[in-house]
Scaffold this motif. Structure first.
Motif, PDB file in Angstrom:
ATOM      1  N   GLY A  72    -115.495 -71.955  30.497  1.00  0.00           N
ATOM      2  CA  GLY A  72    -114.238 -71.880  31.245  1.00  0.00           C
ATOM      3  C   GLY A  72    -113.275 -70.893  30.628  1.00  0.00           C
ATOM      4  O   GLY A  72    -112.605 -70.119  31.330  1.00  0.00           O
ATOM      5  N   ASP A  73    -113.185 -70.886  29.291  1.00  0.00           N
ATOM      6  CA  ASP A  73    -112.314 -69.917  28.609  1.00  0.00           C
ATOM      7  C   ASP A  73    -112.797 -68.488  28.838  1.00  0.00           C
ATOM      8  O   ASP A  73    -111.989 -67.571  29.042  1.00  0.00           O
ATOM      9  CB  ASP A  73    -112.277 -70.213  27.106  1.00  0.00           C
TER      10      ASP A  73
ATOM     11  N   ALA B  85    -119.364 -84.430  37.020  1.00  0.00           N
ATOM     12  CA  ALA B  85    -119.177 -85.469  38.029  1.00  0.00           C
ATOM     13  C   ALA B  85    -118.630 -86.748  37.422  1.00  0.00           C
ATOM     14  O   ALA B  85    -117.991 -87.553  38.108  1.00  0.00           O
ATOM     15  CB  ALA B  85    -120.494 -85.744  38.744  1.00  0.00           C
ATOM     16  N   GLU B  86    -118.872 -86.942  36.130  1.00  0.00           N
ATOM     17  CA  GLU B  86    -118.365 -88.125  35.440  1.00  0.00           C
ATOM     18  C   GLU B  86    -116.925 -87.941  34.957  1.00  0.00           C
ATOM     19  O   GLU B  86    -116.291 -88.892  34.528  1.00  0.00           O
ATOM     20  CB  GLU B  86    -119.276 -88.448  34.252  1.00  0.00           C
ATOM     21  N   ASP B  87    -116.432 -86.715  35.003  1.00  0.00           N
ATOM     22  CA  ASP B  87    -115.064 -86.410  34.591  1.00  0.00           C
ATOM     23  C   ASP B  87    -114.407 -85.675  35.756  1.00  0.00           C
ATOM     24  O   ASP B  87    -114.340 -84.446  35.790  1.00  0.00           O
ATOM     25  CB  ASP B  87    -115.070 -85.548  33.328  1.00  0.00           C
ATOM     26  N   ARG B  88    -113.934 -86.433  36.720  1.00  0.00           N
ATOM     27  CA  ARG B  88    -113.445 -85.827  37.953  1.00  0.00           C
ATOM     28  C   ARG B  88    -112.276 -84.862  37.737  1.00  0.00           C
ATOM     29  O   ARG B  88    -112.239 -83.796  38.349  1.00  0.00           O
ATOM     30  CB  ARG B  88    -113.055 -86.924  38.944  1.00  0.00           C
ATOM     31  N   PRO B  89    -111.297 -85.169  36.868  1.00  0.00           N
ATOM     32  CA  PRO B  89    -110.228 -84.183  36.637  1.00  0.00           C
ATOM     33  C   PRO B  89    -110.744 -82.864  36.075  1.00  0.00           C
ATOM     34  O   PRO B  89    -110.263 -81.790  36.455  1.00  0.00           O
ATOM     35  CB  PRO B  89    -109.301 -84.901  35.651  1.00  0.00           C
ATOM     36  N   GLN B  90    -111.743 -82.930  35.174  1.00  0.00           N
ATOM     37  CA  GLN B  90    -112.301 -81.698  34.633  1.00  0.00           C
ATOM     38  C   GLN B  90    -113.039 -80.915  35.719  1.00  0.00           C
ATOM     39  O   GLN B  90    -112.943 -79.676  35.790  1.00  0.00           O
ATOM     40  CB  GLN B  90    -113.250 -82.009  33.472  1.00  0.00           C
ATOM     41  N   LEU B  91    -113.762 -81.619  36.586  1.00  0.00           N
ATOM     42  CA  LEU B  91    -114.428 -80.960  37.704  1.00  0.00           C
ATOM     43  C   LEU B  91    -113.392 -80.326  38.632  1.00  0.00           C
ATOM     44  O   LEU B  91    -113.583 -79.212  39.131  1.00  0.00           O
ATOM     45  CB  LEU B  91    -115.282 -81.966  38.472  1.00  0.00           C
ATOM     46  N   ALA B  92    -112.289 -81.019  38.852  1.00  0.00           N
ATOM     47  CA  ALA B  92    -111.233 -80.479  39.706  1.00  0.00           C
ATOM     48  C   ALA B  92    -110.650 -79.201  39.119  1.00  0.00           C
ATOM     49  O   ALA B  92    -110.365 -78.238  39.842  1.00  0.00           O
ATOM     50  CB  ALA B  92    -110.127 -81.524  39.887  1.00  0.00           C
TER      51      ALA B  92
ATOM     52  N   ALA C  65    -110.132 -73.277  39.101  1.00  0.00           N
ATOM     53  CA  ALA C  65    -110.335 -71.973  38.459  1.00  0.00           C
ATOM     54  C   ALA C  65    -111.234 -71.080  39.311  1.00  0.00           C
ATOM     55  O   ALA C  65    -110.986 -69.869  39.450  1.00  0.00           O
ATOM     56  CB  ALA C  65    -110.945 -72.168  37.069  1.00  0.00           C
ATOM     57  N   LEU C  66    -112.258 -71.676  39.889  1.00  0.00           N
ATOM     58  CA  LEU C  66    -113.152 -70.920  40.758  1.00  0.00           C
ATOM     59  C   LEU C  66    -112.402 -70.441  42.002  1.00  0.00           C
ATOM     60  O   LEU C  66    -112.560 -69.284  42.439  1.00  0.00           O
ATOM     61  CB  LEU C  66    -114.338 -71.798  41.148  1.00  0.00           C
ATOM     62  N   GLY C  67    -111.555 -71.298  42.549  1.00  0.00           N
ATOM     63  CA  GLY C  67    -110.748 -70.898  43.693  1.00  0.00           C
ATOM     64  C   GLY C  67    -109.828 -69.737  43.369  1.00  0.00           C
ATOM     65  O   GLY C  67    -109.663 -68.811  44.166  1.00  0.00           O
ATOM     66  N   SER C  68    -109.230 -69.752  42.180  1.00  0.00           N
ATOM     67  CA  SER C  68    -108.329 -68.669  41.780  1.00  0.00           C
ATOM     68  C   SER C  68    -109.080 -67.352  41.613  1.00  0.00           C
ATOM     69  O   SER C  68    -108.555 -66.276  41.926  1.00  0.00           O
ATOM     70  CB  SER C  68    -107.625 -69.043  40.472  1.00  0.00           C
ATOM     71  N   ALA C  69    -110.320 -67.431  41.114  1.00  0.00           N
ATOM     72  CA  ALA C  69    -111.132 -66.218  40.990  1.00  0.00           C
ATOM     73  C   ALA C  69    -111.455 -65.640  42.368  1.00  0.00           C
ATOM     74  O   ALA C  69    -111.376 -64.422  42.587  1.00  0.00           O
ATOM     75  CB  ALA C  69    -112.410 -66.518  40.216  1.00  0.00           C
ATOM     76  N   TYR C  70    -111.813 -66.509  43.307  1.00  0.00           N
ATOM     77  CA  TYR C  70    -112.065 -66.036  44.668  1.00  0.00           C
ATOM     78  C   TYR C  70    -110.785 -65.484  45.302  1.00  0.00           C
ATOM     79  O   TYR C  70    -110.830 -64.505  46.067  1.00  0.00           O
ATOM     80  CB  TYR C  70    -112.627 -67.169  45.527  1.00  0.00           C
ATOM     81  N   TYR C  71    -109.654 -66.093  45.000  1.00  0.00           N
ATOM     82  CA  TYR C  71    -108.360 -65.619  45.512  1.00  0.00           C
ATOM     83  C   TYR C  71    -108.132 -64.160  45.121  1.00  0.00           C
ATOM     84  O   TYR C  71    -107.688 -63.347  45.928  1.00  0.00           O
ATOM     85  CB  TYR C  71    -107.249 -66.514  44.953  1.00  0.00           C
ATOM     86  N   ARG C  72    -108.457 -63.831  43.876  1.00  0.00           N
ATOM     87  CA  ARG C  72    -108.208 -62.473  43.382  1.00  0.00           C
ATOM     88  C   ARG C  72    -109.142 -61.453  44.016  1.00  0.00           C
ATOM     89  O   ARG C  72    -108.867 -60.257  43.977  1.00  0.00           O
ATOM     90  CB  ARG C  72    -108.331 -62.447  41.863  1.00  0.00           C
ATOM     91  N   THR C  73    -110.247 -61.914  44.572  1.00  0.00           N
ATOM     92  CA  THR C  73    -111.145 -60.988  45.266  1.00  0.00           C
ATOM     93  C   THR C  73    -110.829 -60.901  46.755  1.00  0.00           C
ATOM     94  O   THR C  73    -111.528 -60.200  47.495  1.00  0.00           O
ATOM     95  CB  THR C  73    -112.619 -61.415  45.100  1.00  0.00           C
ATOM     96  N   GLY C  74    -109.800 -61.604  47.208  1.00  0.00           N
ATOM     97  CA  GLY C  74    -109.409 -61.566  48.606  1.00  0.00           C
ATOM     98  C   GLY C  74    -110.148 -62.533  49.503  1.00  0.00           C
ATOM     99  O   GLY C  74    -109.965 -62.496  50.727  1.00  0.00           O
ATOM    100  N   ARG C  75    -110.960 -63.416  48.943  1.00  0.00           N
ATOM    101  CA  ARG C  75    -111.723 -64.387  49.753  1.00  0.00           C
ATOM    102  C   ARG C  75    -110.875 -65.654  49.912  1.00  0.00           C
ATOM    103  O   ARG C  75    -111.126 -66.693  49.306  1.00  0.00           O
ATOM    104  CB  ARG C  75    -113.072 -64.657  49.111  1.00  0.00           C
TER     105      ARG C  75
END
Length: 259
Positions: free
Chosen positions: A36-37, A67-74, A79-89
């Motif tokens: 993640g870092d 899946a056992e740590d829902r906040p960490q999965l969230a 973070a994945l959403g923010s990466a896609y945001y920067r690519t315009g998706r």
């Protein structure tokens, strides 16, 4: 990373991540944390495709553990959403940010800091999708809450206020956006170090607000300052540097008298 030396941070984190994978395995919590870092460093360095590839792999490799740590999965989904945001998706970004927010509301609570930041990510998506009128009242409330939670000098507060200005511009109030952004810039220069990325974001947005307000000369000046800062912070080939360079060229052309 704290010194904004993102390329050096990338090199160190690549080595750390490879060591964790080799010694601990790809599903170990420490490996997932380092991944993640590293993805964050990739994003800061402008290598958004590398960040997306790594985060998608983390989601696959660590699916059972996360899946056992829902906040960490969230947080991973955010973070994945923010990466896609920067690519315009934006559609993908909005879907992932909405999933992240709903998961955090359920498993961490509405008052949790992670939930609050996830809400801000989703509001940024609405703005980027051209839904400023819908986002404006929500952003006004969010900016007030951010300042109450973190104080005026925190990056979350700065980002919230910048997005609020953007929403005013989208709603046909460019002069209001200019006033808000000039206040953001003054606070950023007073409370943050001169190389902080927030400064260049505000200057870029201020240039856009000046253009929308029919003040092209001031827009060019703001874009020039943003470009100079981005070049010094990230180099000539960073996506943000290239984007602002192109916008500046277009803004300069608007100052030239018609033939």
């Amino acid at each position: 990373m704290g010194q904004l030396d993102v390329h050096r941070a990338q090199r160190f984190l690549v080595r750390v991540h490879a060591t964790c994978v080799r010694r601990l395995g790809p599903e170990h919590p420490s490996t997932l944390a380092v991944a993640g870092d590293l993805a964050h460093a990739h994003s800061w360095a402008g290598d958004y495709s590398a960040a997306i590839t790594l985060l998608e792999r983390v989601r696959e490799d660590g699916g059972r553990i996360l899946a056992e740590d829902r906040p960490q999965l969230a947080r991973l989904l955010g973070a994945l959403g923010s990466a896609y945001y920067r690519t315009g998706r934006l559609d993908t970004a909005m879907r992932l940010h909405r999933q992240s927010l709903e998961m955090l509301v359920e498993h961490a609570g509405r008052d949790d800091e992670r939930t609050f930041r996830a809400h801000g990510d989703l509001l940024s998506d609405l703005l980027a999708a051209g839904l400023g009128e819908m986002a404006l009242p929500l952003l006004r409330q969010y900016a007030e809450e951010a300042e109450r939670r973190y104080g005026e000098g925190h990056p979350v507060t700065f980002t919230a206020r910048t997005n609020l200005a953007w929403a005013h511009q989208e709603c046909g109030e460019p002069e209001r956006a200019v006033d808000l952004l000039r206040g953001c810039l003054a606070d950023g220069e007073r409370l943050l170090e001169s190389r902080h990325p927030y400064i260049w974001t505000v200057l870029n947005n201020l240039g856009a607000a000046y253009r929308a307000a029919g003040r092209p000369a001031e827009a060019v000046e703001a874009y020039e300052q943003a470009l100079d800062g981005l070049r010094r912070a990230y180099g000539e080939t960073h996506p943000e540097t290239l984007k602002v360079r192109d916008i500046l060229e277009f803004a300069r052309q608007s100052l030239q008298p018609p033939e």
